[in-house]
Structures are given as structure tokens and as C-alpha cells.
Motif scaffolding. Sequence first.
Motif, PDB file in Angstrom:
ATOM      1  N   LEU A 127      10.019  54.370  59.925  1.00 55.15           N
ATOM      2  CA  LEU A 127       8.628  54.142  59.513  1.00 55.15           C
ATOM      3  C   LEU A 127       8.674  53.476  58.137  1.00 55.15           C
ATOM      4  O   LEU A 127       8.620  54.151  57.104  1.00 55.15           O
ATOM      5  N   PRO A 128       8.778  52.150  58.100  1.00 59.96           N
ATOM      6  CA  PRO A 128       9.091  51.455  56.849  1.00 59.96           C
ATOM      7  C   PRO A 128       8.022  51.541  55.774  1.00 59.96           C
ATOM      8  O   PRO A 128       8.332  51.381  54.592  1.00 59.96           O
ATOM      9  N   LEU A 129       6.755  51.793  56.162  1.00 60.86           N
ATOM     10  CA  LEU A 129       5.704  51.879  55.156  1.00 60.86           C
ATOM     11  C   LEU A 129       5.459  53.316  54.715  1.00 60.86           C
ATOM     12  O   LEU A 129       4.784  53.553  53.708  1.00 60.86           O
ATOM     13  N   LEU A 130       6.002  54.253  55.453  1.00 64.28           N
ATOM     14  CA  LEU A 130       5.960  55.652  55.026  1.00 64.28           C
ATOM     15  C   LEU A 130       7.187  55.982  54.172  1.00 64.28           C
ATOM     16  O   LEU A 130       7.113  56.811  53.260  1.00 64.28           O
ATOM     17  N   ALA A 131       8.309  55.316  54.446  1.00 69.35           N
ATOM     18  CA  ALA A 131       9.575  55.649  53.796  1.00 69.35           C
ATOM     19  C   ALA A 131       9.519  55.625  52.272  1.00 69.35           C
ATOM     20  O   ALA A 131      10.001  56.565  51.622  1.00 69.35           O
ATOM     21  N   PRO A 132       8.948  54.580  51.629  1.00 66.17           N
ATOM     22  CA  PRO A 132       8.977  54.590  50.163  1.00 66.17           C
ATOM     23  C   PRO A 132       8.233  55.759  49.548  1.00 66.17           C
ATOM     24  O   PRO A 132       8.680  56.338  48.555  1.00 66.17           O
ATOM     25  N   MET A 133       7.090  56.133  50.150  1.00 66.59           N
ATOM     26  CA  MET A 133       6.358  57.275  49.614  1.00 66.59           C
ATOM     27  C   MET A 133       7.050  58.589  49.978  1.00 66.59           C
ATOM     28  O   MET A 133       6.961  59.582  49.245  1.00 66.59           O
ATOM     29  N   SER A 134       7.742  58.610  51.111  1.00 66.52           N
ATOM     30  CA  SER A 134       8.528  59.796  51.466  1.00 66.52           C
ATOM     31  C   SER A 134       9.671  59.988  50.479  1.00 66.52           C
ATOM     32  O   SER A 134      10.001  61.120  50.102  1.00 66.52           O
ATOM     33  N   GLU A 135      10.260  58.875  50.049  1.00 67.00           N
ATOM     34  CA  GLU A 135      11.327  58.966  49.050  1.00 67.00           C
ATOM     35  C   GLU A 135      10.792  59.525  47.735  1.00 67.00           C
ATOM     36  O   GLU A 135      11.419  60.381  47.104  1.00 67.00           O
ATOM     37  N   VAL A 136       9.623  59.049  47.336  1.00 70.60           N
ATOM     38  CA  VAL A 136       9.015  59.552  46.098  1.00 70.60           C
ATOM     39  C   VAL A 136       8.644  61.022  46.247  1.00 70.60           C
ATOM     40  O   VAL A 136       8.966  61.857  45.388  1.00 70.60           O
ATOM     41  N   ALA A 137       7.960  61.365  47.344  1.00 71.68           N
ATOM     42  CA  ALA A 137       7.529  62.752  47.548  1.00 71.68           C
ATOM     43  C   ALA A 137       8.731  63.688  47.658  1.00 71.68           C
ATOM     44  O   ALA A 137       8.697  64.816  47.148  1.00 71.68           O
ATOM     45  N   GLY A 138       9.787  63.235  48.327  1.00 69.37           N
ATOM     46  CA  GLY A 138      10.987  64.059  48.444  1.00 69.37           C
ATOM     47  C   GLY A 138      11.607  64.350  47.090  1.00 69.37           C
ATOM     48  O   GLY A 138      12.026  65.483  46.808  1.00 69.37           O
ATOM     49  N   ARG A 139      11.653  63.332  46.241  1.00 71.30           N
ATOM     50  CA  ARG A 139      12.207  63.544  44.898  1.00 71.30           C
ATOM     51  C   ARG A 139      11.305  64.448  44.055  1.00 71.30           C
ATOM     52  O   ARG A 139      11.781  65.206  43.206  1.00 71.30           O
ATOM     53  N   LEU A 140       9.988  64.332  44.259  1.00 70.78           N
ATOM     54  CA  LEU A 140       9.049  65.139  43.470  1.00 70.78           C
ATOM     55  C   LEU A 140       9.014  66.602  43.901  1.00 70.78           C
ATOM     56  O   LEU A 140       8.749  67.491  43.079  1.00 70.78           O
ATOM     57  N   ALA A 141       9.242  66.862  45.197  1.00 70.76           N
ATOM     58  CA  ALA A 141       9.035  68.217  45.730  1.00 70.76           C
ATOM     59  C   ALA A 141       9.819  69.298  44.976  1.00 70.76           C
ATOM     60  O   ALA A 141       9.234  70.320  44.590  1.00 70.76           O
ATOM     61  N   PRO A 142      11.128  69.135  44.744  1.00 69.00           N
ATOM     62  CA  PRO A 142      11.831  70.185  43.985  1.00 69.00           C
ATOM     63  C   PRO A 142      11.344  70.285  42.552  1.00 69.00           C
ATOM     64  O   PRO A 142      11.316  71.376  41.972  1.00 69.00           O
ATOM     65  N   GLN A 143      10.955  69.147  41.974  1.00 67.43           N
ATOM     66  CA  GLN A 143      10.445  69.147  40.600  1.00 67.43           C
ATOM     67  C   GLN A 143       9.159  69.962  40.510  1.00 67.43           C
ATOM     68  O   GLN A 143       8.993  70.809  39.618  1.00 67.43           O
ATOM     69  N   MET A 144       8.237  69.723  41.451  1.00 65.08           N
ATOM     70  CA  MET A 144       6.985  70.474  41.463  1.00 65.08           C
ATOM     71  C   MET A 144       7.231  71.943  41.820  1.00 65.08           C
ATOM     72  O   MET A 144       6.598  72.845  41.267  1.00 65.08           O
ATOM     73  N   GLY A 145       8.150  72.174  42.746  1.00 66.49           N
ATOM     74  CA  GLY A 145       8.480  73.543  43.117  1.00 66.49           C
ATOM     75  C   GLY A 145       9.102  74.311  41.980  1.00 66.49           C
ATOM     76  O   GLY A 145       8.803  75.497  41.763  1.00 66.49           O
ATOM     77  N   ALA A 146       9.968  73.641  41.194  1.00 70.93           N
ATOM     78  CA  ALA A 146      10.607  74.298  40.050  1.00 70.93           C
ATOM     79  C   ALA A 146       9.570  74.696  39.005  1.00 70.93           C
ATOM     80  O   ALA A 146       9.640  75.784  38.412  1.00 70.93           O
ATOM     81  N   TRP A 147       8.569  73.819  38.801  1.00 70.65           N
ATOM     82  CA  TRP A 147       7.484  74.136  37.871  1.00 70.65           C
ATOM     83  C   TRP A 147       6.696  75.341  38.374  1.00 70.65           C
ATOM     84  O   TRP A 147       6.350  76.243  37.604  1.00 70.65           O
ATOM     85  N   THR A 148       6.428  75.370  39.669  1.00 74.72           N
ATOM     86  CA  THR A 148       5.648  76.464  40.250  1.00 74.72           C
ATOM     87  C   THR A 148       6.422  77.777  40.215  1.00 74.72           C
ATOM     88  O   THR A 148       5.822  78.856  40.131  1.00 74.72           O
ATOM     89  N   LEU A 149       7.744  77.715  40.261  1.00 73.28           N
ATOM     90  CA  LEU A 149       8.571  78.922  40.209  1.00 73.28           C
ATOM     91  C   LEU A 149       8.547  79.600  38.844  1.00 73.28           C
ATOM     92  O   LEU A 149       8.898  80.778  38.722  1.00 73.28           O
ATOM     93  N   GLN A 150       8.151  78.878  37.798  1.00 78.50           N
ATOM     94  CA  GLN A 150       8.120  79.473  36.472  1.00 78.50           C
ATOM     95  C   GLN A 150       7.106  80.618  36.425  1.00 78.50           C
ATOM     96  O   GLN A 150       6.037  80.547  37.022  1.00 78.50           O
ATOM     97  N   LYS A 151       7.456  81.666  35.726  1.00 83.01           N
ATOM     98  CA  LYS A 151       6.611  82.861  35.693  1.00 83.01           C
ATOM     99  C   LYS A 151       5.220  82.557  35.153  1.00 83.01           C
ATOM    100  O   LYS A 151       4.216  83.087  35.647  1.00 83.01           O
ATOM    101  N   ALA A 152       5.137  81.690  34.151  1.00 85.07           N
ATOM    102  CA  ALA A 152       3.840  81.355  33.568  1.00 85.07           C
ATOM    103  C   ALA A 152       2.924  80.670  34.577  1.00 85.07           C
ATOM    104  O   ALA A 152       1.702  80.663  34.408  1.00 85.07           O
ATOM    105  N   ASN A 153       3.520  80.119  35.622  1.00 80.89           N
ATOM    106  CA  ASN A 153       2.748  79.438  36.662  1.00 80.89           C
ATOM    107  C   ASN A 153       2.603  80.292  37.918  1.00 80.89           C
ATOM    108  O   ASN A 153       2.207  79.787  38.970  1.00 80.89           O
TER     109      ASN A 153
END
Length: 372
Positions: A127-153
Motif C-alpha cells: 500500500l504505497p500511499l499508506l506506507a510513508p505514514m505507517s513508517e512515521v506512525a510506527g516510529r512514533l508509537a513507542p515514543q508516545m507509549g514511553a511518554w504515557t508510561l511515565q507516572k506523571a502521565n
Amino acid sequence: MKIGCPTEIKPQEYRVGLTPNAVRELVGHGHAALIQRGAGLGAGFEDADYLAAGAKIAADAAEVFATSDMIVKVKEPQAAERALLREGQILFTYLHLAPDPDQTRDLLASGATCIAYETVTDARGGLPLLAPMSEVAGRLAPQMGAWTLQKANGGRGVLMGGVPGVGPANVVVIGGGVVGTFAARVAAGMGAEVTVLDRSLPRLRYLDDVFGGMFSTRYASAGATADLVAGADMVIGAVLVPGAAAPKLVSRAQLGDMKHGAVLVDVAIDQGGCFETSRATTHDDPVYEVDGIRHYCVANMPGAVPRTSTIALGNATLPFVLALADKGWAAACREDTHLLQGLNIHAGRLTNAPVGLALGIDAITPDDALEL
């Protein structure tokens, strides 16, 4: 052809459908480009950049929709935008119709020809037009998850990589496609202990061959999924069924087996989400809690990094935009069966079978639509 690009109005969406470089290409092919005033500002593109590329600037969205033959966007048209569409107009954007009956109904009523980025295919079955945003979202997911894992969040207070003498976070990625692969790479790079689940044995072999010991892989049986989710600090939902609603792979009952303060990051939320308790959120209010489990379900994750996302998406969409403008949608789709797979709605008829199945609407084939 006159190609219009309105400002995105979905909350916290800063991407834009056309870059100045895309405008320059379109103008070079003899087409006209109309950009709504300020449409590119969120991605770092000034109106002056578009004017220098040969575009004209429109005062508002109403002018863009009223005078353009084709509308190029990023996110699905919101209700106010759908009211501006007209019969015979081409809409080229992400649609994600399966979980959105209101949008589907409005687009059918508009009479417009609607081509969805997310169902355009390629010769490799991708899916060539979904792939670039999937690459971005995939890279962001652990970053956002790590922020959410913080106790203050509201999270468990777990550091992704741990420290000497203290183990790392346990991350489970459900789905080994583009999103899942990039999510696993980034999570592992942050030092987490990562397991990727998928039902495709060839895909699991590929991940093992390419990434070796960077992360583990498991076959996504119901039992294995339940066991791994129960022990996870973070679960990333990265499952895609092209055009269709995402399957629900983690039930509400399973939340009771998880660690209090664990995090679910649902990248599949655009297609309805792959956790039973998922509901779309925004960058303004991204996280909510169900039964002690934090949920991050932002429906336009790549919008958090709009410049990178806009340029990456524009690189992928430009050849298709040029084909549609140069040849018209019907001729372009006849010549390119992969672009034809992107056709979701034409002349008041649904042309995507998985969407029809999800919403209980009769669908014709894209080939049949060409004959209308």
C-alpha cells in the motif's frame, strides 16, 4: 485541470495535501493549483512558497472546493468539507470509510469520485500511499507509549530501557507489517524487550532474518497473544486489513489481566482500532483510562510531525496526482489497476467491498464503476 488544496481542519492536523514542489510539478504539466491561504503553515510552507511555485492562493475552503476539479487533502473530509463537494469532482485523500458511516453516507450523496490513499496498491501487494505514514506512525508509537508510561502521565512509571540492575520495559507489537516493524525497531532501539506477533509465517521469517536478535517474534495465536499482553508494559496495535475495519484483538476482559498502568497504543484507530476499548482521541487530549489501562488512540499520529509527514506523503502521492490530472480519473485508473483499487466511491455508488461489508452497504466493483 485545476487542483485545489484546502487547509486541514481536523483537530491538531498540521499536514497539507500538496507541497510547493508538488505544485511546481503540476504547473509544469500545464495544470493550475489553488492553495487555501495558510494551508501549509503547520508544515513550514509559507504562502509565498506556493506562489513562487506557480500556485494561486484562495481566501477560504469554499473557494477551493467551488473552483477545483480535483481536491487533494491529507485526512478524511470533515462534515463541513463534505458539504462542499459536488458531483463529478475528484477527491484524493485518506478516507478510512469502514468505521465511519456518516462520512460514507455524505460522500455517496455528494456524487463525487473519491479515491482513498489507503487502498491504492502496488505490484508487490503493498500500500504505497499508506506506507510513508505507517513508517512515521510506527516510529512514533513507542515514543508516545514511553511518554504515557511515565507516572506523571498516569502510567506504570517504567523506563523503556531500564538501567543496570533493573529490567527494561516489556513491549508487545501486534502486527508485523510496516507499522509493526518500525515500532519494534524503535522500541528495541530504546532498550525495551520487544516481541512482535503476526499470523504470517513468511513475515515472521523475514523479520527474524533481517533483524536477528533485535526483537523476538511469535505466531499470533489467541493464546500467545493473551499471555504476552498480560505481561506487557506496553502493547502497540499495528494490525491492518486494507479498507476494512480492524479486528478486535484485545478484549475488555483481558485488561483485567494486565499490569495496572500499562499502556495500549492503537495505531489501527483510523480503521476503528484493534482493541475493544479503543476510541479515537486527539493530540489535544490523547490518553484515557479503562480499567486501569492507559489508552493512546490518536487518529492522526503523523500529524504530530507535520513537516516530515507532509514531505514523505507528498513524495508518494505526487505520481498519482499527476496521473489523475494529466489523464482524468477514468483513463488513469484504466491504465493503472493499482490506482483503480483506490477508488472507493463514484457517482453515488460504493466501490470498495470491505467497506460495504463493514457498513452493510451494497458495493460494486471498481471495474463496474468505470462503465457507469
